[in-house]
Write an enzyme that holds these catalytic residues in place. Structure first.
Site, mmCIF file in Angstrom:
data_model
loop_
_atom_site.group_PDB
_atom_site.id
_atom_site.type_symbol
_atom_site.label_atom_id
_atom_site.label_comp_id
_atom_site.label_asym_id
_atom_site.label_seq_id
_atom_site.Cartn_x
_atom_site.Cartn_y
_atom_site.Cartn_z
ATOM 1 N N GLU A 274 -85.927 -70.249 -11.939
ATOM 2 C CA GLU A 274 -84.865 -71.183 -12.329
ATOM 3 C C GLU A 274 -83.699 -70.547 -13.060
ATOM 4 O OE1 GLU A 274 -86.467 -75.271 -13.388
ATOM 5 O OE2 GLU A 274 -86.975 -73.973 -15.074
ATOM 6 N N GLU B 112 -82.846 -87.652 -39.769
ATOM 7 C CA GLU B 112 -83.388 -86.287 -39.635
ATOM 8 C C GLU B 112 -82.449 -85.382 -38.833
ATOM 9 O OE1 GLU B 112 -84.815 -89.031 -38.894
ATOM 10 O OE2 GLU B 112 -85.433 -89.135 -36.788
ATOM 11 N N LYS C 31 -98.454 -53.626 -23.558
ATOM 12 C CA LYS C 31 -98.219 -53.612 -22.101
ATOM 13 C C LYS C 31 -97.448 -54.835 -21.600
ATOM 14 C CE LYS C 31 -99.883 -51.124 -19.209
ATOM 15 N NZ LYS C 31 -99.520 -49.768 -19.321
ATOM 16 N N LYS D 193 -86.969 -68.233 -29.227
ATOM 17 C CA LYS D 193 -85.645 -67.639 -28.978
ATOM 18 C C LYS D 193 -84.577 -68.334 -29.799
ATOM 19 C CE LYS D 193 -85.454 -68.325 -24.579
ATOM 20 N NZ LYS D 193 -86.739 -68.632 -24.000
ATOM 21 N N GLU E 91 -88.326 -105.667 -26.693
ATOM 22 C CA GLU E 91 -88.765 -104.445 -26.001
ATOM 23 C C GLU E 91 -90.275 -104.489 -25.788
ATOM 24 O OE1 GLU E 91 -87.952 -100.802 -28.176
ATOM 25 O OE2 GLU E 91 -88.761 -99.542 -26.581
ATOM 26 N N CYS F 93 -85.389 -95.848 -37.090
ATOM 27 C CA CYS F 93 -85.066 -96.384 -35.773
ATOM 28 C C CYS F 93 -86.111 -97.410 -35.338
ATOM 29 C CB CYS F 93 -84.899 -95.251 -34.770
ATOM 30 S SG CYS F 93 -83.891 -95.748 -33.383
ATOM 31 N N HIS G 183 -81.121 -92.023 -37.096
ATOM 32 C CA HIS G 183 -82.054 -90.888 -37.185
ATOM 33 C C HIS G 183 -81.502 -89.900 -38.217
ATOM 34 C CE1 HIS G 183 -84.667 -91.815 -33.773
ATOM 35 N NE2 HIS G 183 -83.583 -92.291 -33.172
#
Ligand code: GLN
Length: 590
Positions: A180, A546, A220, A47, A441, A417, A544
């Site tokens: 929903e 991208e 259908k 969509k 981390e 990143c 980032h």
């Protein structure tokens, strides 16, 4: 109260009326038109791709468009969603963490969007409940209709006022028949009634099945799916049929009979090699002119603007269809099984490839079990490598092994990143003598915490929307590769989503070892771009890039990687290793 009075009143609900549609200040009915896209039969039909392609075609005509995605889930944003289940988390310049479809809109429209282009049920309910606590409903019982649907319509109209859009594109998440999103669909029915004829265009996206055992297209499921919309009071004006192959006239006729939509407004949206080929086909089939006629937008459109935009796009599409070169880029990562979790990165490679007339073939590398020898084997056929963003410890040692291989074997490398952070860890361990260096981390008690929490993150306790997010300026160091890539710009704007950073206490030692930090946050010791002189392309960024790469304006980081990979492919890996400068970067066009 009449509908006309409603638009004059700026009213929330009073004792005298059952309408509860707050109309934003400055809203003019009829000035903004709406195209509303629903999905039927199943989700995942594209969509967002359809809606953004159509929006692009109208934008090409000189019309001002503003998209909004309505998501059924109760999360307030997409930041806490697992990309493995829901696709990548896209980040807007204003820091909104949203659905990956917003990335599709930004790329197709070549336009930065803001947080009002993304609404979840969580946000809608939160707004209604907050208004209730403030006494905003004046003693009325707060109901799905009219109050929650009123809040949905308010958001669309508010977006129209803020952006001055000629056309607001609304994408309803999920499928007709879902529990929903039923109230979104109901709100759209009300919107069409309130806005009046020629102001709202409903589009149904549907699926034409072609079961292998039958070898023919069956309509259908599409009929039944669209029937669900009709039951909800939505008569589509236009139907787009997703299918593997061009949809036959017979099938289009059948759908027409069952849905009251003339066959001239039932389009075949069969598979294409790239989503970027879709707008041109929609233009050829006349989907855009159907919409401008239905919405009576013909007078506002500019044929000259359209001609220019169409030509630029066509050149781009030609390179996607018939590239002269080819390169293989390896991507390491945890979510390698699901391409949606790396959607923007794949697109950024496609943009850079088109600019350099090359097809970029992606090789996924699973790093969970990888050691040094494994990395060498996995990367043997690659011309370049990306280590993308990520969270947590899994597969990190494998990524570090891959980065070491790329550094030592002069394989072009781009770290993004988390990939930037791992490049720092690798360099610290193997070039600066900092044995056991790591990110906190991954290893809380590492002897050398070269990557550590950003200071402002130490107090953060809540999970949602608390990272360092969104667009930030980056200062580029003159005389570096980064400065050349950005054509000597002193500052560039990049998008971020992280909690950790290069520990400022280690910057000097890393620099002594030969690492160059060529981009920093202005006035703060936050390192944002690194590079390694002497290597044809060893570049990483805390950002980032991208998220800001566009079809006709690819990200310089990706252009640089693909150009270096093409160079390496041209001379071969052995010669590249013997004389790194032999694989000269091709001049990147923007
Ligand atoms: N996990 C790292 C951080 O929070 C990297 C995040 C990312 O790659 N988006 O800083």
């Amino acid at each position: 109260m009449s509908i006309n009075e409603l638009f004059k009143s700026v009213a929330t609900q009073t004792e005298e009326t059952e309408f509860a549609t707050p109309i934003p200040d400055g809203y003019r009915r009829g000035h903004t038109k709406y195209v509303i896209v629903f999905g039927t039969v199943m989700s995942g039909l594209g969509k967002g791709i359809f809606a953004s392609s159509l929006a692009k075609l109208l934008q090409d005509k000189g019309l001002r468009v503003a998209p909004i995605k309505l998501e059924g889930y109760l999360n307030v944003d997409s930041g806490t969603l697992n990309p493995y289940r829901h696709g990548e988390v896209f980040v807007l310049d204003d820091g909104m963490e949203c659905d990956m479809d917003l990335g599709t809109y930004e790329r197709m429209l070549d336009k930065d969007l803001a947080r009002d282009s993304f609404a979840t049920s969580g946000q809608v309910y939160q707004a209604v409940l907050e208004r209730e606590r403030l006494g905003g409903y004046q003693g009325r019982d707060v109901q799905m209709i009219p109050h929650v649907t009123g809040e949905v319509k308010r958001r669309l109209r508010q977006l129209a006022v803020r952006t001055g859009a000629d056309v607001v594109f609304v994408e309803i998440g999920g499928t007709a028949g879902d529990f929903e999103n039923a109230y979104f669909i109901e709100a759209m029915r009300q919107l069409a009634y309130e806005e009046g004829p020629e102001n709202v265009c409903f589009v149904a996206l549907t699926l034409i099945l072609e079961p292998g055992i039958l070898g023919e297209q069956k309509s259908k499921a599409a009929q039944l799916g669209i029937k669900r919309l009709l039951e909800m009071g939505i008569q589509p004006h236009l139907i787009a049929c997703r299918a593997a192959n061009p949809v036959t006239d017979k099938v289009r006729e059948k759908i027409s009979i069952y849905t009251n939509v003339p066959i001239s407004r039932i389009f075949s949206m069969h598979d294409e090699a790239s989503i970027y080929l879709i707008p041109a086909r929609m233009r050829r089939e006349g989907v855009d002119t159907q919409v401008t006629h239905l919405l009576n937008l013909v007078d506002r459109a500019s044929p000259r603007a359209e001609q220019r935009a169409a030509e630029a796009w066509e050149t781009f599409c030609d390179r996607i269809r018939r590239p002269r070169h080819e390169v293989a880029i390896a991507i390491t990562g945890k979510y390698t099984a699901v391409r949606d979790s790396y959607a923007s990165m794949i697109k950024a490679l496609e943009h850079a490839g088109a600019a350099l007339d090359a097809r970029v073939n992606i090789q996924w590398v699973e790093t969970t079990e990888l050691d040094g020898a494994g990395a060498a084997r996995a990367l043997a056929g690659a011309d370049g490598m990306i280590v993308p963003g990520g969270f947590g410890a899994r597969g990190t040692e494998g990524k570090i092994a891959c980065i070491r291989y790329a550094r030592e074997n002069v394989l072009p490398f781009l770290g993004l990143c988390f990939g930037f952070q791992m490049a720092v860890v690798e360099f610290a361990r193997n070039e600066c003598g900092l044995a056991g260096a790591n990110s906190t981390e991954i290893q809380h008690d590492t002897p050398h915490p070269v990557i550590d929490l950003l200071p402002e993150q130490r107090q953060v306790r809540e999970f949602g929307g608390t990272m360092r997010l969104g667009g930030h300026d980056v200062e580029v160091l003159p005389g570096t590769l980064a400065a050349r890539m950005f054509r000597q710009a002193r500052t560039v704007r990049l998008r971020f989503r992280h909690r950790y950073e290069v520990n400022p206490d280690y910057v000097e030692r890393l620099a002594k070892g030969g690492l160059v930090f060529s981009g920093k946050a202005p006035g703060q010791p936050i390192m944002q771009i690194l590079e390694l002189p002497g290597h044809p392309y060893f570049v990483a960024t805390q950002s980032h890039p991208e998220f800001t790469s566009r079809p006709l304006a690819p990200s310089p980081f990706y252009l640089g990687l693909v150009a270096a990979a093409l160079g390496r492919r041209a001379v071969g890996p052995a010669e590249a290793a013997a004389a790194p400068q032999a694989c000269k970067r091709k001049k990147a066009k923007r």
